[in-house]
Design a protein around this motif. Structure first.
Motif, PDB file in Angstrom:
ATOM      1  N   GLY A 176     -82.331 -54.901 -15.476  1.00  0.00           N
ATOM      2  CA  GLY A 176     -83.667 -55.193 -15.969  1.00  0.00           C
ATOM      3  C   GLY A 176     -84.045 -56.625 -15.644  1.00  0.00           C
ATOM      4  N   TRP A 177     -84.913 -57.185 -16.464  1.00  0.00           N
ATOM      5  CA  TRP A 177     -85.367 -58.547 -16.226  1.00  0.00           C
ATOM      6  C   TRP A 177     -85.295 -59.354 -17.518  1.00  0.00           C
ATOM      7  N   THR A 178     -85.289 -60.661 -17.364  1.00  0.00           N
ATOM      8  CA  THR A 178     -85.187 -61.539 -18.525  1.00  0.00           C
ATOM      9  C   THR A 178     -86.021 -62.791 -18.316  1.00  0.00           C
ATOM     10  N   VAL A 179     -86.536 -63.325 -19.411  1.00  0.00           N
ATOM     11  CA  VAL A 179     -87.210 -64.624 -19.419  1.00  0.00           C
ATOM     12  C   VAL A 179     -86.709 -65.381 -20.642  1.00  0.00           C
ATOM     13  N   GLY A 180     -86.810 -66.697 -20.587  1.00  0.00           N
ATOM     14  CA  GLY A 180     -86.350 -67.481 -21.723  1.00  0.00           C
ATOM     15  C   GLY A 180     -86.790 -68.926 -21.620  1.00  0.00           C
ATOM     16  N   ALA A 181     -86.503 -69.692 -22.672  1.00  0.00           N
ATOM     17  CA  ALA A 181     -86.838 -71.108 -22.726  1.00  0.00           C
ATOM     18  C   ALA A 181     -85.828 -71.804 -23.611  1.00  0.00           C
ATOM     19  N   GLY A 182     -85.636 -73.099 -23.355  1.00  0.00           N
ATOM     20  CA  GLY A 182     -84.658 -73.809 -24.162  1.00  0.00           C
ATOM     21  C   GLY A 182     -84.835 -75.310 -24.108  1.00  0.00           C
ATOM     22  N   LEU A 183     -84.011 -75.982 -24.907  1.00  0.00           N
ATOM     23  CA  LEU A 183     -83.964 -77.437 -24.978  1.00  0.00           C
ATOM     24  C   LEU A 183     -82.506 -77.863 -24.864  1.00  0.00           C
ATOM     25  N   GLU A 184     -82.234 -78.801 -23.958  1.00  0.00           N
ATOM     26  CA  GLU A 184     -80.876 -79.304 -23.761  1.00  0.00           C
ATOM     27  C   GLU A 184     -80.886 -80.817 -23.935  1.00  0.00           C
ATOM     28  N   TYR A 185     -79.841 -81.354 -24.590  1.00  0.00           N
ATOM     29  CA  TYR A 185     -79.774 -82.798 -24.844  1.00  0.00           C
ATOM     30  C   TYR A 185     -78.415 -83.319 -24.415  1.00  0.00           C
ATOM     31  N   ALA A 186     -78.414 -84.362 -23.583  1.00  0.00           N
ATOM     32  CA  ALA A 186     -77.170 -84.937 -23.061  1.00  0.00           C
ATOM     33  C   ALA A 186     -76.582 -85.918 -24.072  1.00  0.00           C
ATOM     34  N   LEU A 187     -75.407 -85.582 -24.606  1.00  0.00           N
ATOM     35  CA  LEU A 187     -74.710 -86.494 -25.504  1.00  0.00           C
ATOM     36  C   LEU A 187     -74.070 -87.634 -24.716  1.00  0.00           C
ATOM     37  N   THR A 188     -73.515 -87.301 -23.544  1.00  0.00           N
ATOM     38  CA  THR A 188     -72.935 -88.282 -22.637  1.00  0.00           C
ATOM     39  C   THR A 188     -73.371 -87.925 -21.215  1.00  0.00           C
ATOM     40  N   GLN A 189     -72.845 -88.642 -20.243  1.00  0.00           N
ATOM     41  CA  GLN A 189     -73.154 -88.345 -18.856  1.00  0.00           C
ATOM     42  C   GLN A 189     -72.696 -86.947 -18.467  1.00  0.00           C
ATOM     43  N   ASN A 190     -71.672 -86.410 -19.157  1.00  0.00           N
ATOM     44  CA  ASN A 190     -71.086 -85.127 -18.772  1.00  0.00           C
ATOM     45  C   ASN A 190     -71.308 -84.006 -19.774  1.00  0.00           C
ATOM     46  N   VAL A 191     -71.516 -84.312 -21.046  1.00  0.00           N
ATOM     47  CA  VAL A 191     -71.556 -83.292 -22.099  1.00  0.00           C
ATOM     48  C   VAL A 191     -72.960 -83.180 -22.681  1.00  0.00           C
ATOM     49  N   SER A 192     -73.441 -81.939 -22.820  1.00  0.00           N
ATOM     50  CA  SER A 192     -74.763 -81.711 -23.403  1.00  0.00           C
ATOM     51  C   SER A 192     -74.722 -80.514 -24.337  1.00  0.00           C
ATOM     52  N   LEU A 193     -75.637 -80.515 -25.302  1.00  0.00           N
ATOM     53  CA  LEU A 193     -75.829 -79.398 -26.225  1.00  0.00           C
ATOM     54  C   LEU A 193     -77.173 -78.747 -25.918  1.00  0.00           C
ATOM     55  N   LYS A 194     -77.281 -77.418 -26.195  1.00  0.00           N
ATOM     56  CA  LYS A 194     -78.544 -76.738 -25.912  1.00  0.00           C
ATOM     57  C   LYS A 194     -78.816 -75.656 -26.947  1.00  0.00           C
ATOM     58  N   GLY A 195     -80.104 -75.341 -27.103  1.00  0.00           N
ATOM     59  CA  GLY A 195     -80.560 -74.204 -27.877  1.00  0.00           C
ATOM     60  C   GLY A 195     -81.514 -73.397 -27.021  1.00  0.00           C
ATOM     61  N   GLU A 196     -81.435 -72.063 -27.114  1.00  0.00           N
ATOM     62  CA  GLU A 196     -82.203 -71.234 -26.174  1.00  0.00           C
ATOM     63  C   GLU A 196     -82.616 -69.910 -26.798  1.00  0.00           C
ATOM     64  N   TYR A 197     -83.798 -69.445 -26.396  1.00  0.00           N
ATOM     65  CA  TYR A 197     -84.248 -68.088 -26.713  1.00  0.00           C
ATOM     66  C   TYR A 197     -84.377 -67.311 -25.409  1.00  0.00           C
ATOM     67  N   GLY A 198     -83.899 -66.061 -25.404  1.00  0.00           N
ATOM     68  CA  GLY A 198     -84.020 -65.215 -24.233  1.00  0.00           C
ATOM     69  C   GLY A 198     -84.470 -63.812 -24.598  1.00  0.00           C
ATOM     70  N   TYR A 199     -85.321 -63.231 -23.753  1.00  0.00           N
ATOM     71  CA  TYR A 199     -85.784 -61.860 -23.938  1.00  0.00           C
ATOM     72  C   TYR A 199     -85.346 -61.043 -22.728  1.00  0.00           C
ATOM     73  N   MET A 200     -84.744 -59.876 -22.980  1.00  0.00           N
ATOM     74  CA  MET A 200     -84.299 -58.983 -21.911  1.00  0.00           C
ATOM     75  C   MET A 200     -84.935 -57.616 -22.094  1.00  0.00           C
ATOM     76  N   ASP A 201     -85.408 -57.034 -20.996  1.00  0.00           N
ATOM     77  CA  ASP A 201     -86.048 -55.722 -21.045  1.00  0.00           C
ATOM     78  C   ASP A 201     -85.430 -54.844 -19.961  1.00  0.00           C
ATOM     79  N   PHE A 202     -84.927 -53.677 -20.364  1.00  0.00           N
ATOM     80  CA  PHE A 202     -84.254 -52.770 -19.436  1.00  0.00           C
ATOM     81  C   PHE A 202     -84.996 -51.445 -19.284  1.00  0.00           C
ATOM     82  N   GLY A 203     -86.243 -51.402 -19.748  1.00  0.00           N
ATOM     83  CA  GLY A 203     -87.063 -50.220 -19.551  1.00  0.00           C
ATOM     84  C   GLY A 203     -86.689 -49.070 -20.472  1.00  0.00           C
TER      85      GLY A 203
END
Length: 234
Positions: A176-203
């Motif tokens: 099927g197909w999916t769409v989504g959006a999120g926010l990611e924040y870099a704690l350091t140069q290498n490590v980041s945290l994120k929150g996300e919403y995703g919608y999936m539709d398989f008909g």
């Protein structure tokens, strides 16, 4: 007299050199501009993990012999469960714009039996796992990145029916197909945290559950996922 003059000149030169060196030592080291540091922050490969909740609208229409193969709705199959998995991808940053490609894999174990009265009872809808492959585009505010994504989704579904005490079932893998959006924040140069919403539709299409007699169901296959995660960028 000449010796005194040379000595005075040497002292003056040494004093000037010492003062210049002291001033250079006191001056703070140059710091890269914020724009330059931000431009280097999001580019690169990354791997990570996520956890969250997934809601599946598993209600269906069933076609059964005792109803003359006329379809009737089976409700009570919508379910929300914990999900979790891994992700990997690559980002390329151009100024504030971040382009990327990400692949995710999740286990969700959504599993629900219907709660309708006999004889329209004991239908089951389940989702075992899903995989997504999605391009991403985002906008970076130094350490923060907001993004949207969309692309391919694949998931495994199971459907069952209690036929006079005998459980019959069918497993189906759907694209099927999916769409989504999120926010990611870099704690350091290498490590980041994120929150996300995703919608999936398989008909919505029919699935034959083989038995004696066979049952046909047409389930809804929409999934809403809310996740938080952590990424490590190389």
């Amino acid at each position: 007299m000449l010796a005194k003059t040379l000595f005075a000149t040497a002292v003056a030169v040494l004093s000037t050199t010492a003062l210049t060196q002291a001033a250079d030592m006191a001056r703070p080291a140059p710091v890269a501009p914020i724009a330059e540091r931000a431009a280097q922050l999001w580019t690169g490969f990354y791997v990570g993990a996520h956890v969250g909740v997934a809601h599946h609208d598993g209600d269906m229409t069933a076609f059964t012999p005792w109803n003359g193969y006329a379809g009737f709705p089976v409700g009570g199959l919508a379910d929300t469960r914990v999900m979790g998995g891994l992700q990997a991808g690559y980002n390329y940053q151009m100024g504030n714009i971040v382009l990327g490609l990400e692949a995710t894999g999740s286990l969700m174990q959504i599993d629900k039996w219907s709660n309708e009265n006999p004889p329209r009872t004991m239908f089951r809808s389940a989702v075992n796992w899903d995989i997504t492959v999605t391009p991403r585009i985002g906008y970076a505010f130094d350490r923060a990145l907001i993004y949207v994504k969309g692309g391919l989704a694949v998931a495994e579904f199971e459907y069952s029916h209690n036929q006079n005490g005998t459980i019959i079932g069918a497993t189906q893998t759907r694209a099927g197909w999916t769409v989504g959006a999120g926010l990611e924040y870099a704690l350091t140069q290498n490590v980041s945290l994120k929150g996300e919403y995703g919608y999936m539709d398989f008909g919505k299409s029919g699935v034959d559950i083989t038995g004696a007699p066979s049952i046909r169901v047409e389930p809804n296959r929409q999934i809403h996922a809310f996740t938080v995660g952590m990424n490590y960028r190389f």
